[in-house]
Scaffold this active site. Structure first.
Site, short mmCIF file in Angstrom:
data_model
loop_
_atom_site.label_atom_id
_atom_site.label_comp_id
_atom_site.label_asym_id
_atom_site.label_seq_id
_atom_site.Cartn_x
_atom_site.Cartn_y
_atom_site.Cartn_z
N GLU A 48 0.81 -1.23 0.00
CA GLU A 48 0.00 0.00 0.00
C GLU A 48 0.83 1.26 0.00
O GLU A 48 0.33 2.34 -0.30
CB GLU A 48 -0.91 0.00 1.23
CG GLU A 48 -1.99 -1.05 1.12
CD GLU A 48 -2.68 -1.34 2.44
OE1 GLU A 48 -2.43 -0.62 3.42
OE2 GLU A 48 -3.45 -2.31 2.48
N ASN A 51 7.73 1.07 2.32
CA ASN A 51 8.09 0.40 3.57
C ASN A 51 7.03 -0.55 4.13
O ASN A 51 7.23 -1.14 5.19
CB ASN A 51 8.53 1.39 4.66
CG ASN A 51 9.94 1.86 4.41
OD1 ASN A 51 10.79 1.06 4.02
ND2 ASN A 51 10.20 3.14 4.59
N ASP A 74 13.31 -3.72 -8.35
CA ASP A 74 14.29 -4.12 -7.35
C ASP A 74 14.04 -3.48 -5.98
O ASP A 74 14.43 -4.02 -4.95
CB ASP A 74 15.70 -3.76 -7.84
CG ASP A 74 16.04 -4.50 -9.12
OD1 ASP A 74 15.95 -5.74 -9.12
OD2 ASP A 74 16.36 -3.85 -10.14
N GLY A 75 13.36 -2.32 -5.99
CA GLY A 75 13.15 -1.57 -4.75
C GLY A 75 12.38 -2.35 -3.70
O GLY A 75 12.67 -2.24 -2.50
N SER A 105 10.11 -0.93 -13.13
CA SER A 105 10.84 -0.34 -14.26
C SER A 105 12.32 -0.67 -14.15
O SER A 105 13.04 -0.70 -15.14
CB SER A 105 10.64 1.18 -14.30
OG SER A 105 10.94 1.74 -13.04
N GLY A 387 19.23 0.87 -6.59
CA GLY A 387 18.35 1.81 -7.29
C GLY A 387 17.59 2.75 -6.37
O GLY A 387 16.84 3.60 -6.83
#
Ligand code: ADP
Ligand code: MG
Length: 409
Positions: A48, A51, A74-75, A105, A387
């Site tokens: 949502e 973190n 990747d985040g 992305s 990233g």
């Protein structure tokens, strides 16, 4: 290497905002049926906010799950890994098999895993389908993590890269073009080339060849314990010298029906605190001098510094072609100031196929290292880890061989 058991209870975290905002559609169109047919029960958790995933895995009862898979860029995996390593039971928690399905992305780890499978480079939905198949095969392999020390927050753990200078600037400046998907990096590379900058700082590293024997032995033992197989590579082995090195040197127990579970997380603790996790044997405190066996780079003017521990920096960017999943090595690249725009463009174009090291570019240097320290002198700038932007300032890092486990197919 071992295999996911069946039936497999998988938590699939999907970031609906990642990439072009189509991760849920991609899940519905490609992944749901594939996992069902492979007999993988999965619980869909839609993140949502930033973190959310980190807090969730920090508090989750992991005994309920056989794998944590993220469908995003990747985040989101960065959040999951750091959440696991913030747990009091981090040593056990980080052993849970992780997986990645490219829905963002920046899908560098997914592209790397696809590459390690030996398949030719693909992108977008083809990459997603390939990673979906690898996920269904369910082979689990150890994966290196790199522990990163920053000035004011204790530590973060990284699975992919650390960048400063050109690459970090492109990564962050391109955020506003995320609606075009991975093409955002190409657009911003061209923009940055037009306004090329020099970044001042001090770089030092511990060469991988200088691995203390005792350390190496301990690490290999740990890898054996993880996968019941001998390690595939030895971090201290002499590296093949490239021409450039010479220059200087919500729930779905999806038995075919989808329910989305809304998972509430407990109130967040400070998000950067990572006092748990393995200790770093190679790094002195960030404000203390480095040991004498470290190499200090003579140049102080850079166009970029890039540390990579997987092969790909993006879906079509094989920045570290020699990298493997768990070799216990950081591939450190830097480009010295003075490179022409044409040469830099040529280097980035060659990166698509991973041939940039063979171009004999005098300004590009590649070293295999176990640890490094970077102290930027340029007062303002961007440093990214996997990233994501981190605190700008002095930073140092050490690789932990095979600390995590990832589904590689
Ligand atoms: P991309 O490759 O598109 O950047 P990432 O996986 O890197 O995809 O995700 C970008 C960021 O989005 C992560 O930092 C993550 O915390 C954040 N995020 C996760 N869920 C949401 C959400 N529902 N809304 C906004 N941001 C989110
Ligand atoms: Mg991202």
């Amino acid at each position: 290497m071992n295999k996911l058991s069946r039936p497999c209870r998988m938590m699939l975290l999907v970031n609906p905002q990642s990439g072009k905002g189509q991760a849920l559609t991609l899940y519905n169109n490609h992944i749901q049926r594939m996992l069902n047919e492979a007999g993988i029960q999965h619980t869909l958790v839609i993140t949502e906010r930033q973190n959310h995933a980190r807090e969730l895995v920090r508090e989750a009862d992991l005994s309920q799950w056989d794998a944590l898979v993220i469908m995003s860029g990747d985040g989101l995996l960065f959040e999951v890994i750091n959440g696991l390593l913030e747990r009091p039971d981090w040593e056990e928690a980080i052993q849970i098999p992780l997986g990645i399905l490219p829905g963002g992305s920046g899908n560098a780890l997914a592209a790397s895993i696809h590459h390690y499978s030996g398949a030719p480079q693909v992108s977008s939905e083809e990459l997603l389908v390939s990673c979906g198949f690898l996920m269904c095969k369910g082979l689990v392999s150890p994966m290196d993590l790199v522990c990163i020390h920053l000035s004011s927050c204790p530590r973060v753990f990284s699975f992919l890269s650390l960048a400063w200078g050109f690459v970090a600037d492109v990564d962050i400046e391109s955020e506003k073009y995320r609606h075009v998907g991975s093409a955002r990096f190409t657009v911003c590379t061209l923009v940055r080339l037009a306004s090329l900058r020099v970044y001042k700082g001090k770089l030092a590293y511990l060469p991988a060849t200088d691995l203390p024997k005792r350390e190496e032995g301990l690490r290999n033992k740990k890898t054996l314990h993880c996968n019941n197989q001998p390690p595939t590579s030895v971090p201290g082995r002499p590296s093949t010298v490239s021409p450039c090195e010479n220059t200087f040197h919500n729930s779905c127990h999806s038995n075919n029906s989808l329910k989305v579970r809304k998972v509430e997380s407990t109130p967040p603790r400070s998000t950067n605190i990572s006092l748990s996790g393995p200790s770093d044997s190679l790094l002195p405190p960030l404000d203390k001098p480095l040991p004498s066996d470290w190499t200090v780079v003579q140049e102080e003017d850079f166009v970029l510094v890039l540390a990579m521990y997987q092969s790909h920096l993006g879906e079509d960017m094989m920045a570290a072609p020699g990298s493997t999943l768990d070799e216990g090595v950081i591939h450190l690249f830097y480009v010295r100031a003075g490179i022409s725009r044409a040469a830099l463009l040529k280097m980035f174009l060659a990166m698509e196929k991973g041939t940039h090291l063979a171009n004999n570019c005098q300004h590009l240097v590649h070293a295999k290292v176990r640890a490094f320290r970077l102290e930027p002198y340029t007062p303002k700038g961007i440093i990214t880890v996997d990233g994501e932007v981190v605190e700008y300032g002095p930073v140092q890092a050490e690789v932990h061989r095979g600390l995590a486990r990832i589904i590689t197919g």
